[in-house]
Write an enzyme that holds these catalytic residues in place. Structure first.
Site, PDB file in Angstrom:
ATOM      1  N   ARG A  56      19.345 -47.413  -8.881  1.00 56.64           N
ATOM      2  CA  ARG A  56      20.265 -48.357  -9.549  1.00 56.64           C
ATOM      3  C   ARG A  56      19.531 -49.632  -9.978  1.00 56.64           C
ATOM      4  O   ARG A  56      19.946 -50.343 -10.876  1.00 56.64           O
ATOM      5  CB  ARG A  56      21.481 -48.681  -8.665  1.00 56.64           C
ATOM      6  CG  ARG A  56      22.445 -49.684  -9.303  1.00 56.64           C
ATOM      7  CD  ARG A  56      23.868 -49.618  -8.761  1.00 56.64           C
ATOM      8  NE  ARG A  56      23.922 -49.526  -7.319  1.00 56.64           N
ATOM      9  CZ  ARG A  56      23.673 -50.524  -6.478  1.00 56.64           C
ATOM     10  NH1 ARG A  56      23.381 -51.726  -6.948  1.00 56.64           N
ATOM     11  NH2 ARG A  56      23.728 -50.333  -5.167  1.00 56.64           N
ATOM     12  N   TYR A 109      34.727 -52.472 -32.220  1.00 53.73           N
ATOM     13  CA  TYR A 109      35.131 -51.181 -31.669  1.00 53.73           C
ATOM     14  C   TYR A 109      36.338 -51.383 -30.740  1.00 53.73           C
ATOM     15  O   TYR A 109      36.397 -52.375 -30.010  1.00 53.73           O
ATOM     16  CB  TYR A 109      33.929 -50.568 -30.933  1.00 53.73           C
ATOM     17  CG  TYR A 109      34.286 -49.355 -30.122  1.00 53.73           C
ATOM     18  CD1 TYR A 109      34.902 -48.257 -30.729  1.00 53.73           C
ATOM     19  CD2 TYR A 109      34.031 -49.299 -28.755  1.00 53.73           C
ATOM     20  CE1 TYR A 109      35.251 -47.139 -29.979  1.00 53.73           C
ATOM     21  CE2 TYR A 109      34.363 -48.191 -28.005  1.00 53.73           C
ATOM     22  CZ  TYR A 109      34.982 -47.115 -28.631  1.00 53.73           C
ATOM     23  OH  TYR A 109      35.324 -46.020 -27.889  1.00 53.73           O
ATOM     24  N   ASP A 181      26.143 -56.183 -31.746  1.00 52.31           N
ATOM     25  CA  ASP A 181      26.244 -54.746 -31.492  1.00 52.31           C
ATOM     26  C   ASP A 181      25.647 -54.042 -32.707  1.00 52.31           C
ATOM     27  O   ASP A 181      26.228 -54.040 -33.786  1.00 52.31           O
ATOM     28  CB  ASP A 181      27.719 -54.376 -31.287  1.00 52.31           C
ATOM     29  CG  ASP A 181      27.904 -52.920 -30.914  1.00 52.31           C
ATOM     30  OD1 ASP A 181      27.083 -52.094 -31.346  1.00 52.31           O
ATOM     31  OD2 ASP A 181      28.891 -52.606 -30.218  1.00 52.31           O
ATOM     32  N   LYS A 206      25.188 -42.783 -29.957  1.00 54.68           N
ATOM     33  CA  LYS A 206      25.307 -42.516 -31.385  1.00 54.68           C
ATOM     34  C   LYS A 206      23.940 -42.130 -31.973  1.00 54.68           C
ATOM     35  O   LYS A 206      23.370 -41.159 -31.565  1.00 54.68           O
ATOM     36  CB  LYS A 206      25.927 -43.737 -32.067  1.00 54.68           C
ATOM     37  CG  LYS A 206      27.159 -44.290 -31.308  1.00 54.68           C
ATOM     38  CD  LYS A 206      28.342 -43.347 -31.375  1.00 54.68           C
ATOM     39  CE  LYS A 206      29.378 -43.520 -30.285  1.00 54.68           C
ATOM     40  NZ  LYS A 206      29.742 -44.857 -29.878  1.00 54.68           N
TER      41      LYS A 206
END
Ligand code: LCS
Length: 402
Positions: A56, A109, A181, A206
């Site tokens: 992590r 978004y 973004d 994407k």
């Protein structure tokens, strides 16, 4: 020596000499790392010794990807997340506290919009969504507690663009962090840090992955910002990327330039065809000289990308009927995959936004978004054209629908 992006997508962040000569990077599917002794563990936790601790907090395969994306965006460091939204939330929650304010582009978004709502309701971190076109209007919405300007460009799904240089000049005056973004463009088409912005975010789900087989997010910035995010919102909220997903993205990135070239070529062709069709009311594509924001695209994008949104003559039912008659093109959200994908923003990606905010963003019920894939452009158009013909022959006449 600085190499071109077509070379960096393949080589940066990985050296086969350090991995037994393996051409492809190894995957380290390990949750934890063994310390030779207790003192080493103490030193690593104290940040006094380099080395891995627990996945992590860092993993070798993930780190290769973080280094690669940092090079591509022209930033000092990268940070990988389990989704684009994990990246967006880690950045926005990391940069703000209660009673701060985020100034956001009018369109974003749907889930980013949802996150801003949640931050307002639960933590009183305020926001305004405004059109980012007029510098004076933007400055009027900057308050002493404004900590972040958050923008998408192109904006999902309207394709409206924001002038990155104009925004970073305003932000510099007020000492505000600009977060961009960059999902729709990728670093191959647009590098916001070169225009003075501070943090770049990607839904790597994407174009960066490019094959529809991974959900992931990436952030790039200066070392201080990335170290801060890594040791706060990433570490403690924990939305990390798995080593296997990092490996898929390292692989996907190698073909980013050639994929993007084809996406852009195909989209330019589909834009021209859609524009000429009598059943199409309006097309939004940044590469079209008649598009409202074409001059901004010329200024800051190397190519206009593979996304198009268009409005067909008719209403929601008509849009759904049109989409239902696709044969080759897949009805799916997401974007940037090899397959051409079509979706209805008002009822899918931006359903959560609500009718009133959708209207402000310019998302109408007859708007359709298409992520133009890598198939032959003639085959993509044949599918769209057949559906448009079916639609125009099914009782709907132009005069009835306008
Ligand atoms: N930013 C943008 C611009 C996006 O388009 C998306 C997802 C995200 C962030 C979130 O990334 P994720 O967590 O899904 O990796 N956009 C989607 C879309 O337009 N259709 O489906 C997902």
């Amino acid at each position: 020596m600085k190499k071109r992006i077509e070379t960096e997508v393949i080589h940066s962040g990985y050296s086969s000499d350090q991995h037994h000569g393996a051409l492809a990077p190894p995957i380290y599917p390990t949750s934890t790392f063994v310390f030779p002794n207790a003192e080493t563990g103490e030193q690593r936790f104290a940040g006094e010794q380099e080395g891995y601790i627990y996945s992590r907090l860092g993993n070798p395969t993930v780190k290769m990807l973080e280094e690669r994306i940092a090079v591509l965006e022209g930033g000092e460091k990268g940070l990988a997340f389990g989704s684009g939204m994990a990246a967006v939330s880690a950045v926005l929650l990391g940069l703000t506290k209660t009673e701060d304010h985020i100034l956001c582009s009018q369109g974003v978004y749907g889930c980013t919009f949802g996150l801003l709502q949640m931050m307002e309701e639960k933590y009183r971190i305020h926001h305004d969504l405004i059109p980012m076109t007029d510098p004076e209007y933007i400055e009027e919405h900057i308050h002493p507690n404004t900590k972040v300007i958050f923008i998408e460009t192109p904006i999902n799904p309207t394709m409206a663009l924001v002038d990155l240089e104009m925004i970073s000049q305003i932000a510099a005056k007020h000492k505000i962090t600009v977060v961009v973004d960059n999902t729709f463009s990728t670093p191959y088409l647009q590098r916001p840090l070169e225009h003075g912005c501070h943090i770049v975010i990607h839904s790597a789900t994407k174009y960066i992955g490019g094959h529809g087989d991974v959900v992931a997010g990436l952030v790039v910035s200066d070392a201080e910002t990335i170290n801060f995010l890594a040791s706060t919102t990433q570490k403690d909220i924990g939305g990390i990327m798995s080593p296997f997903d990092a490996w898929l993205l390292l692989r996907g990135l190698k073909t980013l330039p050639i994929r993007m070239d084809r996406h852009c070529d195909n989209a330019a062709y589909i834009n021209e065809k859609l524009k000429q069709h009598p059943m199409v009311e309006e097309v939004a594509y940044p590469g079209d000289p008649q598009f409202r924001d074409y001059m901004i695209a010329e200024k800051q994008m190397d190519q206009p990308g593979g996304l198009i949104s268009f409005k067909i003559k008719g209403d929601k039912k008509d849009a759904q009927r049109f989409i239902n008659s696709m044969k080759l093109i897949k009805i799916a959200v997401s974007l940037g995959d090899a397959e051409t994908l079509i979706q209805h923003p008002a009822t899918m990606t931006h359903a959560v936004v609500g009718e009133e905010s959708r209207a402000k963003m310019g998302i109408t019920d007859n708007m359709i978004r298409i992520s133009v894939g890598l198939e032959a452009k003639e085959d993509i158009w044949a599918d769209l054209e057949r559906a448009l013909e079916l639609y125009s022959n099914s009782g709907m006449t132009e005069t009835e629908t306008v």
